[in-house]
Motif scaffolding. Structure first.
Motif, PDB file in Angstrom:
ATOM      1  N   ARG A  35      13.687  16.682  -5.243  1.00  0.00           N
ATOM      2  CA  ARG A  35      13.216  16.848  -3.862  1.00  0.00           C
ATOM      3  C   ARG A  35      12.151  17.936  -3.738  1.00  0.00           C
ATOM      4  O   ARG A  35      11.632  18.163  -2.643  1.00  0.00           O
ATOM      5  N   GLY A  36      11.902  18.637  -4.836  1.00  0.00           N
ATOM      6  CA  GLY A  36      10.890  19.689  -4.802  1.00  0.00           C
ATOM      7  C   GLY A  36      11.343  20.942  -4.074  1.00  0.00           C
ATOM      8  O   GLY A  36      10.513  21.679  -3.533  1.00  0.00           O
ATOM      9  N   VAL A  37      12.646  21.191  -4.037  1.00  0.00           N
ATOM     10  CA  VAL A  37      13.160  22.393  -3.372  1.00  0.00           C
ATOM     11  C   VAL A  37      12.764  23.602  -4.219  1.00  0.00           C
ATOM     12  O   VAL A  37      13.010  23.626  -5.432  1.00  0.00           O
ATOM     13  N   PRO A  38      12.143  24.608  -3.622  1.00  0.00           N
ATOM     14  CA  PRO A  38      11.752  25.793  -4.387  1.00  0.00           C
ATOM     15  C   PRO A  38      12.981  26.470  -5.013  1.00  0.00           C
ATOM     16  O   PRO A  38      14.055  26.509  -4.409  1.00  0.00           O
ATOM     17  N   ALA A  39      12.793  26.996  -6.214  1.00  0.00           N
ATOM     18  CA  ALA A  39      13.912  27.610  -6.951  1.00  0.00           C
ATOM     19  C   ALA A  39      14.544  28.756  -6.170  1.00  0.00           C
ATOM     20  O   ALA A  39      15.754  28.984  -6.269  1.00  0.00           O
ATOM     21  N   GLU A  40      13.724  29.461  -5.375  1.00  0.00           N
ATOM     22  CA  GLU A  40      14.265  30.614  -4.638  1.00  0.00           C
ATOM     23  C   GLU A  40      14.965  30.219  -3.334  1.00  0.00           C
ATOM     24  O   GLU A  40      15.637  31.041  -2.704  1.00  0.00           O
ATOM     25  N   ALA A  41      14.835  28.959  -2.914  1.00  0.00           N
ATOM     26  CA  ALA A  41      15.478  28.505  -1.671  1.00  0.00           C
ATOM     27  C   ALA A  41      16.993  28.520  -1.846  1.00  0.00           C
ATOM     28  O   ALA A  41      17.533  28.055  -2.845  1.00  0.00           O
ATOM     29  N   GLU A  42      17.659  29.070  -0.837  1.00  0.00           N
ATOM     30  CA  GLU A  42      19.121  29.176  -0.894  1.00  0.00           C
ATOM     31  C   GLU A  42      19.771  28.027  -0.146  1.00  0.00           C
ATOM     32  O   GLU A  42      19.200  27.464   0.789  1.00  0.00           O
ATOM     33  N   GLN A  43      20.963  27.710  -0.577  1.00  0.00           N
ATOM     34  CA  GLN A  43      21.778  26.718   0.125  1.00  0.00           C
ATOM     35  C   GLN A  43      23.221  27.182   0.101  1.00  0.00           C
ATOM     36  O   GLN A  43      23.619  28.013  -0.717  1.00  0.00           O
ATOM     37  N   VAL A  44      24.010  26.639   1.009  1.00  0.00           N
ATOM     38  CA  VAL A  44      25.417  27.022   1.099  1.00  0.00           C
ATOM     39  C   VAL A  44      26.180  26.409  -0.076  1.00  0.00           C
ATOM     40  O   VAL A  44      26.003  25.236  -0.402  1.00  0.00           O
ATOM     41  N   TRP A  45      27.017  27.245  -0.688  1.00  0.00           N
ATOM     42  CA  TRP A  45      27.881  26.780  -1.767  1.00  0.00           C
ATOM     43  C   TRP A  45      29.293  27.253  -1.464  1.00  0.00           C
ATOM     44  O   TRP A  45      29.507  28.415  -1.135  1.00  0.00           O
ATOM     45  N   LYS A  46      30.251  26.353  -1.583  1.00  0.00           N
ATOM     46  CA  LYS A  46      31.645  26.702  -1.295  1.00  0.00           C
ATOM     47  C   LYS A  46      32.391  26.933  -2.606  1.00  0.00           C
ATOM     48  O   LYS A  46      32.465  26.044  -3.450  1.00  0.00           O
ATOM     49  N   LEU A  47      32.955  28.140  -2.746  1.00  0.00           N
ATOM     50  CA  LEU A  47      33.785  28.421  -3.915  1.00  0.00           C
ATOM     51  C   LEU A  47      35.236  28.029  -3.656  1.00  0.00           C
ATOM     52  O   LEU A  47      35.891  27.431  -4.497  1.00  0.00           O
ATOM     53  N   THR A  48      35.741  28.397  -2.510  1.00  0.00           N
ATOM     54  CA  THR A  48      37.115  28.068  -2.144  1.00  0.00           C
ATOM     55  C   THR A  48      37.207  28.111  -0.619  1.00  0.00           C
ATOM     56  O   THR A  48      36.221  28.431   0.049  1.00  0.00           O
ATOM     57  N   ASN A  49      38.373  27.817  -0.104  1.00  0.00           N
ATOM     58  CA  ASN A  49      38.528  27.806   1.352  1.00  0.00           C
ATOM     59  C   ASN A  49      38.032  29.121   1.964  1.00  0.00           C
ATOM     60  O   ASN A  49      38.468  30.193   1.556  1.00  0.00           O
ATOM     61  N   ALA A  50      37.143  29.005   2.906  1.00  0.00           N
ATOM     62  CA  ALA A  50      36.580  30.131   3.662  1.00  0.00           C
ATOM     63  C   ALA A  50      35.762  31.076   2.790  1.00  0.00           C
ATOM     64  O   ALA A  50      35.462  32.190   3.212  1.00  0.00           O
ATOM     65  N   ASP A  51      35.374  30.689   1.595  1.00  0.00           N
ATOM     66  CA  ASP A  51      34.524  31.536   0.754  1.00  0.00           C
ATOM     67  C   ASP A  51      33.245  30.759   0.437  1.00  0.00           C
ATOM     68  O   ASP A  51      33.181  29.997  -0.524  1.00  0.00           O
ATOM     69  N   PHE A  52      32.262  30.939   1.286  1.00  0.00           N
ATOM     70  CA  PHE A  52      30.981  30.263   1.149  1.00  0.00           C
ATOM     71  C   PHE A  52      29.942  31.283   0.703  1.00  0.00           C
ATOM     72  O   PHE A  52      29.974  32.443   1.103  1.00  0.00           O
TER      73      PHE A  52
END
Length: 166
Positions: A99-116
């Motif tokens: 998609r050509g998303v820049p490497a520095e662009a952040e996105q939400v990642w979920k590790l566990t319940n309520a820990d994003f």
């Protein structure tokens, strides 16, 4: 439980199932005190010994333990998915690139319940590398223990519960 005489099981008549003492048949519903008067003792037979697990069974159990250990691990102080998440990491990195998303662009990642977490490409890769390292360490531990199980006189004596990565 069984009736014994002089430490030996009392034989039974094959057709009636009654006890045979000195050639005389006695029904099993006779009062216990009458049997004891004849010198019989009511004894609980020892529990049959369980056969020791085979090498193949121990290796199967070890593989099951390794599989369980690869399902979660601790990342950045949080217990999170490991093996189930590796596919998501790979797909996310591939899709970001397509998609050509820049490497520095952040996105939400979920590790566990309520820990994003807000992660960029390098952080997602670091998470993926940590998963791969954890899974490889689990396979390494399984390999070490497999050698011990195969070489052991009693394969079930090998402690497979310790030394695993967390």
């Amino acid at each position: 439980m069984t009736w014994t005489l002089n430490g030996q099981p009392v034989p039974r008549d094959p057709s009636s199932g009654w006890l045979l003492v000195d050639g005389v048949q006695y029904p099993l519903d006779w009062p216990g005190s009458d049997f004891e008067a004849l010198g019989l003792s009511w004894v609980e037979p020892p529990a049959p010994e369980k056969p020791k697990p085979t090498v193949a069974q121990c290796l199967k159990s070890l593989a099951d333990r390794r599989w369980r250990k690869t399902q979660t691990f601790t990342f950045d102080g949080v217990e999170t998915q490991a093996d189930p998440a590796i596919a998501v990491v790979n797909a996310t990195l591939a899709l970001r690139q397509r998609r050509g998303v820049p490497a520095e662009a952040e996105q939400v990642w979920k590790l566990t319940n309520a820990d994003f977490r807000m992660w960029n490409e390098a952080q997602i890769e670091a998470f993926g590398f940590a998963i791969a390292d954890h899974i490889q360490a689990c396979f390494n531990r399984e390999a070490e223990l497999s050698v011990l199980i195969v070489a052991a006189e009693d394969p079930s004596s090998v402690d497979t519960s310790t030394g695993w990565p967390v």
